[in-house]
Design a protein around this motif. Structure first.
Motif, PDB file in Angstrom:
ATOM      1  N   ASP A   1       4.607   6.519  -3.206  1.00 39.03           N
ATOM      2  CA  ASP A   1       5.831   5.710  -3.178  1.00 39.03           C
ATOM      3  C   ASP A   1       6.169   5.200  -1.780  1.00 39.03           C
ATOM      4  O   ASP A   1       7.168   4.484  -1.612  1.00 39.03           O
ATOM      5  CB  ASP A   1       7.000   6.544  -3.721  1.00 39.03           C
ATOM      6  CG  ASP A   1       6.778   6.972  -5.163  1.00 39.03           C
ATOM      7  OD1 ASP A   1       6.166   6.183  -5.924  1.00 39.03           O
ATOM      8  OD2 ASP A   1       7.187   8.085  -5.522  1.00 39.03           O
ATOM      9  N   ALA A   2       5.371   5.545  -0.791  1.00 38.85           N
ATOM     10  CA  ALA A   2       5.648   5.125   0.586  1.00 38.85           C
ATOM     11  C   ALA A   2       5.109   3.712   0.821  1.00 38.85           C
ATOM     12  O   ALA A   2       4.329   3.183   0.024  1.00 38.85           O
ATOM     13  CB  ALA A   2       5.020   6.112   1.565  1.00 38.85           C
ATOM     14  N   PRO A   3       5.536   3.065   1.931  1.00 39.87           N
ATOM     15  CA  PRO A   3       5.010   1.723   2.248  1.00 39.87           C
ATOM     16  C   PRO A   3       3.490   1.751   2.365  1.00 39.87           C
ATOM     17  O   PRO A   3       2.922   2.648   2.998  1.00 39.87           O
ATOM     18  CB  PRO A   3       5.674   1.397   3.587  1.00 39.87           C
ATOM     19  CG  PRO A   3       6.908   2.230   3.604  1.00 39.87           C
ATOM     20  CD  PRO A   3       6.579   3.491   2.882  1.00 39.87           C
ATOM     21  N   PRO A   4       2.818   0.787   1.776  1.00 36.21           N
ATOM     22  CA  PRO A   4       1.346   0.828   1.744  1.00 36.21           C
ATOM     23  C   PRO A   4       0.704   0.284   3.023  1.00 36.21           C
ATOM     24  O   PRO A   4       1.253  -0.578   3.705  1.00 36.21           O
ATOM     25  CB  PRO A   4       1.010  -0.058   0.550  1.00 36.21           C
ATOM     26  CG  PRO A   4       2.135  -1.042   0.481  1.00 36.21           C
ATOM     27  CD  PRO A   4       3.364  -0.331   0.975  1.00 36.21           C
ATOM     28  N   VAL A   5      -0.469   0.819   3.296  1.00 32.77           N
ATOM     29  CA  VAL A   5      -1.346   0.317   4.351  1.00 32.77           C
ATOM     30  C   VAL A   5      -2.663  -0.054   3.673  1.00 32.77           C
ATOM     31  O   VAL A   5      -3.265   0.761   2.972  1.00 32.77           O
ATOM     32  CB  VAL A   5      -1.589   1.374   5.446  1.00 32.77           C
ATOM     33  CG1 VAL A   5      -2.597   0.862   6.467  1.00 32.77           C
ATOM     34  CG2 VAL A   5      -0.280   1.752   6.117  1.00 32.77           C
ATOM     35  N   LEU A   6      -3.109  -1.297   3.856  1.00 29.96           N
ATOM     36  CA  LEU A   6      -4.356  -1.755   3.233  1.00 29.96           C
ATOM     37  C   LEU A   6      -5.536  -1.232   4.045  1.00 29.96           C
ATOM     38  O   LEU A   6      -5.603  -1.425   5.253  1.00 29.96           O
ATOM     39  CB  LEU A   6      -4.384  -3.282   3.180  1.00 29.96           C
ATOM     40  CG  LEU A   6      -5.489  -3.911   2.325  1.00 29.96           C
ATOM     41  CD1 LEU A   6      -5.280  -3.587   0.855  1.00 29.96           C
ATOM     42  CD2 LEU A   6      -5.534  -5.408   2.543  1.00 29.96           C
ATOM     43  N   ALA A   7      -6.474  -0.583   3.352  1.00 30.11           N
ATOM     44  CA  ALA A   7      -7.599   0.016   4.080  1.00 30.11           C
ATOM     45  C   ALA A   7      -8.820   0.113   3.173  1.00 30.11           C
ATOM     46  O   ALA A   7      -8.701   0.348   1.961  1.00 30.11           O
ATOM     47  CB  ALA A   7      -7.221   1.409   4.586  1.00 30.11           C
ATOM     48  N   PRO A   8     -10.028  -0.051   3.751  1.00 26.85           N
ATOM     49  CA  PRO A   8     -11.278   0.148   2.996  1.00 26.85           C
ATOM     50  C   PRO A   8     -11.610   1.647   2.939  1.00 26.85           C
ATOM     51  O   PRO A   8     -12.258   2.180   3.839  1.00 26.85           O
ATOM     52  CB  PRO A   8     -12.313  -0.640   3.793  1.00 26.85           C
ATOM     53  CG  PRO A   8     -11.804  -0.604   5.193  1.00 26.85           C
ATOM     54  CD  PRO A   8     -10.303  -0.544   5.118  1.00 26.85           C
ATOM     55  N   ILE A   9     -11.218   2.335   1.904  1.00 21.15           N
ATOM     56  CA  ILE A   9     -11.397   3.791   1.846  1.00 21.15           C
ATOM     57  C   ILE A   9     -12.791   4.182   1.358  1.00 21.15           C
ATOM     58  O   ILE A   9     -13.160   5.361   1.396  1.00 21.15           O
ATOM     59  CB  ILE A   9     -10.329   4.437   0.936  1.00 21.15           C
ATOM     60  CG1 ILE A   9     -10.484   3.954  -0.497  1.00 21.15           C
ATOM     61  CG2 ILE A   9      -8.939   4.158   1.467  1.00 21.15           C
ATOM     62  CD1 ILE A   9      -9.686   4.750  -1.493  1.00 21.15           C
ATOM     63  N   ALA A  10     -13.562   3.225   0.875  1.00 17.27           N
ATOM     64  CA  ALA A  10     -14.950   3.462   0.469  1.00 17.27           C
ATOM     65  C   ALA A  10     -15.655   2.120   0.516  1.00 17.27           C
ATOM     66  O   ALA A  10     -15.010   1.068   0.562  1.00 17.27           O
ATOM     67  CB  ALA A  10     -15.025   4.074  -0.930  1.00 17.27           C
ATOM     68  N   PRO A  11     -16.978   2.099   0.539  1.00 12.08           N
ATOM     69  CA  PRO A  11     -17.685   0.822   0.589  1.00 12.08           C
ATOM     70  C   PRO A  11     -17.296  -0.095  -0.563  1.00 12.08           C
ATOM     71  O   PRO A  11     -17.435   0.253  -1.739  1.00 12.08           O
ATOM     72  CB  PRO A  11     -19.159   1.237   0.480  1.00 12.08           C
ATOM     73  CG  PRO A  11     -19.206   2.629   0.992  1.00 12.08           C
ATOM     74  CD  PRO A  11     -17.915   3.251   0.574  1.00 12.08           C
TER      75      PRO A  11
END
Length: 794
Positions: free
Chosen positions: A694-704
């Motif tokens: 529920d927190a503000p999102p951060v866009l990130a490549p967490i896997a290929p």
């Protein structure tokens, strides 16, 4: 040397021109299993209208083609000798006919004139410099069919491996060559054919069957979940021999570990013999140009006279049903066909009852008694079930014709268990003691190298054959670097090191023998030595090998793998600098660098031709302290997730992650460390992140290939030496992307950011500085450049 397309352009034709040789009414035989020419078969299916009354014969096809459709059955005759998941529905729809065959005699009916093969379609590897092609990872009867077919059309597949034995054909025996336009992707063959993974019941039955195999025995395994589950119980056996029709998944690992070495094998000693490899990518990579494995024609592997020459032969196969009289059905259950007709090695072993040589045979049912269902061993044989024996005069007739003629196969002999005489008593040898690939070796110099003290330049190479195999290849878009490509990378590293005049290279033994294969054909000035390590084929091998190399005084270490491999190296390398090359699924810590350049950079560092303080950086690490005791370390990140078990190890489900501790905040990172790199913060230290959906999102490549928004409730920079206590609760700790530690609610987990992590070489800075200092133009004479025997011949 010219490409094969140029050398054999008189035989290389477009697919349409090749298929024009087929005439209406011809008998066209398709290669079995791995010999299937899929490109030719698809083209054939698209052009069926041109050949009325065509007779197609195949076996074990790994995909369904147009000629398997029901509407085709009225105009063409399509027969199959081995049903798979792809062709079984066509059999049920009566689109194809089932043709029983004897694996020890096929294709003797062709040689005896009972059947004419007008055209044989097969798949081969590209011709080598001598004009020989390989049939890849399966041979079966392809070599026989090439000899008897009137016309042979070969689809050239660049993906095929090359094996020893009888698995070859000269290009002069092929009438037409058709180049396959796309690469072939091989998964596990048994899975493709429709065999499921063994379950708990299968493993229980297999455990009992495995007790029949003793040290020094030669054994055979058939298809089926039970018989293939036996492999899991053979890791404590020694000096086994292998002679079988198929080589199921897992056998290659036993050969690599030394459990199977053929030391007491009567025929073909020290060779694992089969006609087909039913393995995964490891099996195919391991078998490629490996003299420990030979593929022979199935008329050899399944021949009773050949089998009878083996002392202490044990055959374990799966039965579909056994009736009260002891008759065994192996190819059908009721009126439905499941696999192929008889002729398995199990039937042949029963024929050996009168032989003097001791042998043993067991047929394992695929399930014990189920609630509400009769035990298959006690149930009467269902109507229509085929026995593992055939009437000789019906050989070559399909099942539908037999049924319409009212003819029933003759009664099979009773499936009595054969008495097992006492076994041989071979010398006990520890697992993994026998090498599987002979390579010219050089003696390790006396004492430690101590390059700084006596001027000996040395580099260690650690190649991980298991890197890049985790589940992120399936749930994300993780890439795979095959072990064959790792061999080529190590080959290029060796050439780069040799060009810089490195005197000694230490290598790590591994299940695929990557470094040993990389040396083949090279004429190096450097002394290449494998460290004396009793390999267990786990991550501990990498750590122990790194420690051995560091103790020998190498100037640097070159590793091939992902973040997990780098962590294993960091645990053992001490103060020796590391040059990590990325060949894993998750590659945050290692570099994407060409092997030749890596070899040059490592050679410059090992020979002290560049100042180390200018090209080596000390990266931080994360120390994991469990209940006051140092338990583990990580070089990229530590992730706490709520999944209670290690399981498939890799972490890709954001919903299970609660806390992330990152060793170093850098942009352009992959995995959960990308959160720290993409989160706006000052400084370049580590970071603690607490996640909340529920927190503000951060866009990130967490896997290929998997870029997702991740809710970050709290992000705290961590200075060197800072400690973080993770929230209590049951779950697992993922170290550098893989779950390694199971945590209970009573455990106290502390993660410390340690600034004294592994020392890592910056290869681009090394090469840049060497060029600026003129190192490449003022190096002393290094003699004749290293190269291959083939290059010198040209």
């Amino acid at each position: 040397m010219q490409p094969w397309q140029e050398r054999y352009r008189d035989k290389l034709v477009p697919v349409d021109d090749a298929l024009r040789v087929i005439k209406p009414g011809d008998t066209v035989v398709i290669g079995i299993n791995g010999n299937i020419p899929s490109f030719l078969c698809r083209a054939l299916g698209e052009r069926l209208e041109a050949w009325p009354e065509l007779h197609l014969l195949g076996a074990g096809l790994l995909e369904r083609f147009a000629f398997h459709e029901p509407q085709v059955a009225a105009r063409y005759t399509v027969q199959d000798m081995f049903l798979t998941a792809a062709t079984r529905p066509a059999m049920q729809q009566r689109a194809i006919d089932f043709l029983p065959f004897n694996t020890a005699l096929w294709p003797s009916d062709v040689r005896q004139g009972l059947r004419t093969v007008n055209v044989f379609l097969t798949s081969v590897s590209p011709p080598d410099e001598h004009g020989y092609c390989s049939f890849g990872f399966m041979l079966w009867a392809s070599a026989d069919l090439v000899e008897v077919a009137k016309v042979v059309i070969a689809e050239v597949d660049e993906s095929h491996i090359v094996t020893y034995g009888d698995n070859y054909v000269h290009v002069s025996q092929l009438d037409y060559l058709v180049e396959k336009p796309e690469a072939t992707t091989f998964g596990d063959v048994a899975t493709t054919m429709g065999f499921s993974a063994p379950d708990a019941v299968d493993r229980q039955i297999a455990a009992h069957a495995a007790e029949l195999i003793h040290d020094g025995d030669t054994f055979q395994l058939g298809a089926g979940t039970v018989s293939m589950a036996v492999i899991e119980h053979l890791r404590q056996k020694n000096d086994l021999g292998f002679h079988s029709e198929i080589c199921p998944t897992g056998v290659a690992q036993l050969i690599a570990a030394g459990n199977i070495n053929g030391a007491y094998k009567t025929l073909n000693p020290r060779k694992a013999v089969c006609t087909a490899l039913w393995g995964d990518e490891f099996t195919l990579d391991f078998a490629h140009l490996n003299p420990a494995i030979e593929l022979k024609r199935m008329s050899y592997t399944n021949n009773p006279r050949i089998i009878a020459q083996h002392d202490n032969m044990v055959a374990i196969n799966t039965a579909l049903s056994v009736d009260l009289t002891g008759q065994v059905a192996v190819e059908s259950f009721g009126a439905g066909h499941v696999l192929r007709g008889g002729g398995s090695a199990r039937v042949h072993h029963r024929r050996l009852a009168g032989q003097k040589r001791p042998c043993c045979d067991r047929a394992a049912l695929d399930r014990p008694r189920r609630d509400g269902e009769p035990h298959r061993a006690a149930a009467p044989r269902r109507h229509g079930g085929q026995r593992a024996a055939h009437v000789r005069q019906l050989r070559g007739d399909r099942v539908r014709r037999r049924q319409l003629a009212g003819q029933v196969p003759a009664r099979a002999g009773r499936a009595a268990h054969l008495h097992c005489p006492p076994r041989l008593s071979p010398r006990a040898a520890p697992c993994g003691a026998a090498p599987v690939l002979a390579v010219r070796s050089k003696a390790l110099p006396c004492g430690t190298l101590k390059s700084k003290e006596n001027g000996v330049s040395a580099v260690g190479i650690l190649a991980n054959p298991a890197a890049g195999r985790d589940i992120r290849r399936l749930v994300a878009a993780g890439s795979v670097v095959s072990n064959r490509e790792k061999v080529q990378i190590v080959r290029r590293v060796l050439l780069g090191l040799d060009a810089l005049g490195v005197e000694t290279v230490l290598t790590m033994p591994d299940a695929f023998a990557i470094c040993r294969q990389a040396q083949q054909g090279l004429r190096l000035r450097a002394c290449v030595v494998e460290v004396p390590l009793a390999a267990e084929f786990t991550a501990l091998d990498t750590t122990r090998a790194a420690a051995l190399m560091a103790a020998q005084g190498v100037g640097c270490l070159v590793s091939l793998g992902g973040d997990g491999t780098c962590r294993a190296v960091a645990k053992g390398c001490g103060n020796v600098p590391l040059l990590p090359l990325s060949t894993g699924t998750n590659n945050v810590f290692p570099y994407a660098l060409e092997g030749t350049l890596a070899g040059l950079a490592a050679g410059l560092v090992a020979r002290a031709l560049v100042p180390p303080e200018a090209v080596i950086e000390q990266r931080p690490r994360l120390d994991v302290i469990r209940n006051g005791t140092a338990a583990e370390l990580a070089v990229v990140d530590v992730v706490f997730c709520t999944q209670p078990f290690v399981g498939a190890r890799a972490v890709w489900d954001v919903r299970t992650v609660r806390t992330v501790v990152v060793a170093q905040r850098r942009p352009a990172q992959l995995g959960f460390a990308a959160l720290a790199g993409n989160f706006p913060a000052d400084g370049a230290g580590g970071m603690l992140l607490e996640l909340d959906p529920d927190a503000p999102p951060v866009l990130a490549p967490i896997a290929p290939g998997m870029v997702v928004p991740v809710g970050v409730r709290r992000a705290v920079p961590l200075p060197p030496g800072a400690e973080v206590t993770l929230a209590a609760g049951a779950g697992t700790l993922a170290l550098d992307g893989e779950r390694e530690v199971e945590v209970s609610p009573h455990d106290r987990i502390v993660v410390r950011l340690n600034p004294h992590g592994p020392r890592v070489i910056n290869p681009w800075r090394v090469l840049e500085l060497a060029a600026q200092e003129g190192v490449f133009v003022r190096l002393p004479g290094l003699g004749k450049p290293a190269g291959t025997d083939e290059a010198e011949a040209q």
